[in-house]
Enzyme design. Structure first.
Site, PDB file in Angstrom:
ATOM      1  N   THR A  41       0.857  -1.183   0.000  1.00 50.48           N
ATOM      2  CA  THR A  41       0.000   0.000   0.000  1.00 50.48           C
ATOM      3  C   THR A  41       0.894   1.234   0.000  1.00 50.48           C
ATOM      4  O   THR A  41       1.943   1.247   0.653  1.00 50.48           O
ATOM      5  CB  THR A  41      -0.928   0.024   1.223  1.00 50.48           C
ATOM      6  OG1 THR A  41      -0.145   0.164   2.409  1.00 50.48           O
ATOM      7  CG2 THR A  41      -1.747  -1.258   1.312  1.00 50.48           C
ATOM      8  N   GLY A  68      -3.546   0.380  12.626  1.00 50.06           N
ATOM      9  CA  GLY A  68      -4.157   1.230  11.602  1.00 50.06           C
ATOM     10  C   GLY A  68      -4.248   0.527  10.262  1.00 50.06           C
ATOM     11  O   GLY A  68      -5.267   0.603   9.565  1.00 50.06           O
ATOM     12  N   THR A  69      -3.187  -0.179   9.887  1.00 47.29           N
ATOM     13  CA  THR A  69      -3.195  -0.953   8.640  1.00 47.29           C
ATOM     14  C   THR A  69      -4.242  -2.053   8.695  1.00 47.29           C
ATOM     15  O   THR A  69      -4.989  -2.268   7.731  1.00 47.29           O
ATOM     16  CB  THR A  69      -1.807  -1.571   8.391  1.00 47.29           C
ATOM     17  OG1 THR A  69      -0.838  -0.524   8.262  1.00 47.29           O
ATOM     18  CG2 THR A  69      -1.806  -2.422   7.125  1.00 47.29           C
ATOM     19  N   HIS A  71      -6.935  -2.141  10.529  1.00 52.00           N
ATOM     20  CA  HIS A  71      -8.259  -1.507  10.483  1.00 52.00           C
ATOM     21  C   HIS A  71      -8.671  -1.211   9.048  1.00 52.00           C
ATOM     22  O   HIS A  71      -9.795  -1.499   8.631  1.00 52.00           O
ATOM     23  CB  HIS A  71      -8.232  -0.215  11.307  1.00 52.00           C
ATOM     24  CG  HIS A  71      -9.491   0.582  11.238  1.00 52.00           C
ATOM     25  ND1 HIS A  71     -10.617   0.273  11.970  1.00 52.00           N
ATOM     26  CD2 HIS A  71      -9.813   1.679  10.512  1.00 52.00           C
ATOM     27  CE1 HIS A  71     -11.571   1.143  11.711  1.00 52.00           C
ATOM     28  NE2 HIS A  71     -11.115   2.013  10.827  1.00 52.00           N
ATOM     29  N   GLU A 273      -7.829   5.013  14.965  1.00 48.52           N
ATOM     30  CA  GLU A 273      -7.996   5.962  13.862  1.00 48.52           C
ATOM     31  C   GLU A 273      -9.172   6.886  14.183  1.00 48.52           C
ATOM     32  O   GLU A 273     -10.272   6.411  14.493  1.00 48.52           O
ATOM     33  CB  GLU A 273      -8.254   5.221  12.554  1.00 48.52           C
ATOM     34  CG  GLU A 273      -7.174   4.206  12.188  1.00 48.52           C
ATOM     35  CD  GLU A 273      -5.829   4.858  11.964  1.00 48.52           C
ATOM     36  OE1 GLU A 273      -5.753   5.816  11.175  1.00 48.52           O
ATOM     37  OE2 GLU A 273      -4.848   4.418  12.593  1.00 48.52           O
TER      38      GLU A 273
END
Length: 314
Positions: A41, A68-69, A71, A273
């Site tokens: 990504t 975070g990734t 999620h 987040e």
């Protein structure tokens, strides 16, 4: 060989700064997968798009990164036409959902133990139409996430969350809310509301039953005071027996859905987040996705739950 096709999604940061993690993962997976596709990504939203559009083409989806990734990718996987089995490879600061799955914190070992372990249908949550694996929070927990110094986080890792918590506690202000759940309504003030699906927060073990990932319920804490010692005790595995009665400093609720309304819009922290605001419509998707867990029922002993745990995480 257990899988014909698998996709490993990793973030750009992991690819550039943590090359060893990626190499450890590939080495551990090589003998188990016929065709392994690596996808990096590069900007926000990539992980969700990749997992939504391509996840159904694979037997196994591996996610390498922090909370975070995870999620972002889970929001894609939950909407894929066909959901593959999912293995989390912890590559972040706190890695709370990997801890919930009782996986080691080293990527290579996590890959080995996840794939040697068991796959289980697992609940995930939704808040305002967005998926979350670990938690949704309002108030103190959101303020803490927003107050984290990104440069300090790079240098100091999870200690940065502790420092942010200390800064935030000094200025914590109660807010008025109305919370509607399966069995009633709570109309009160609080400094923090936490709705948890996972069992770890900022590396701290939350005081909820392990089977909670499979019961179609969320564990909800309403914390009415910002006392550090009290919050620390409860969020580091304290006994909730004394907090089940309504009206106390801490109130504990189990529910399949809840709505939270606040007098003024409040930021919502979803798996670390912050991009949503109240009002919050929160619910559970029972047994929505299939995750790999550590192979042993007592695998908590293998997970590095450090004694210097902190409160909120991401």
């Amino acid at each position: 060989m257990r899988w014909e096709k698998a996709m490993l999604v990793y973030n750009q940061k992991a690819g550039k700064e943590k090359v060893g993690q990626l190499g450890d993962a590939v080495e551990a997976l090589a003998g188990e997968i016929g065709e392994l596709t690596l996808v990096q990504t590069k900007e926000p939203g990539d992980g969700e798009k990749i997992c939504r559009e391509r996840g159904g083409d694979y037997d196994l989806l591996l996610l390498l990164g922090g909370d975070g990734t995870i999620h972002e990718c889970i929001n894609g996987a939950a909407r894929a036409e066909r959901s593959p089995e999912i293995a989390i490879l912890p590559g972040g600061t706190c890695n709370d959902f990997a801890r919930t799955l009782r996986l080691p914190m080293q990527v290579g070992r996590a890959a080995e133990e996840a794939l040697a372990g068991r796959v289980m249908d697992t609940d995930i949550g939704t808040v305002n139409g967005r998926a979350f694996t670990n938690f949704v929070g309002i108030g103190l927990i959101t303020d803490t996430s927003e107050n984290i110094d990104s440069e300090q986080k790079e240098r100091m890792g999870k200690v940065s969350y502790f420092l942010s918590t200390l800064r935030t506690l000094r200025q914590a202000e109660p807010f008025r809310f109305r919370l509607t759940h399966d069995e009633g309504v709570v109309d009160s003030e609080a400094v923090m509301i936490l709705a948890a699906n996972g069992r770890s927060l900022g590396t701290a073990k939350l005081p909820f039953a392990e089977e909670g990932l499979h019961d179609g319920k969320l564990d909800v804490l309403i914390i009415r005071e910002a006392g550090l010692s009290l919050a620390w005790q409860v969020l580091n595995g304290g006994d909730l027996t004394d907090y089940r009665e309504s009206g106390g400093v801490i109130e504990y609720i189990k529910t399949s859905s809840l709505t939270i309304e606040t007098d003024e819009p409040k930021g919502i922290d979803s798996d670390g987040e912050v991009y949503l605001q109240t009002p919050a419509d929160i619910s559970v998707l029972p047994s929505k996705l299939r995750f790999f867990y550590g192979p042993d029922a007592d695998a908590e002993e293998k997970v590095a739950v450090e004694t210097d745990s902190v409160l909120p995480g991401g």
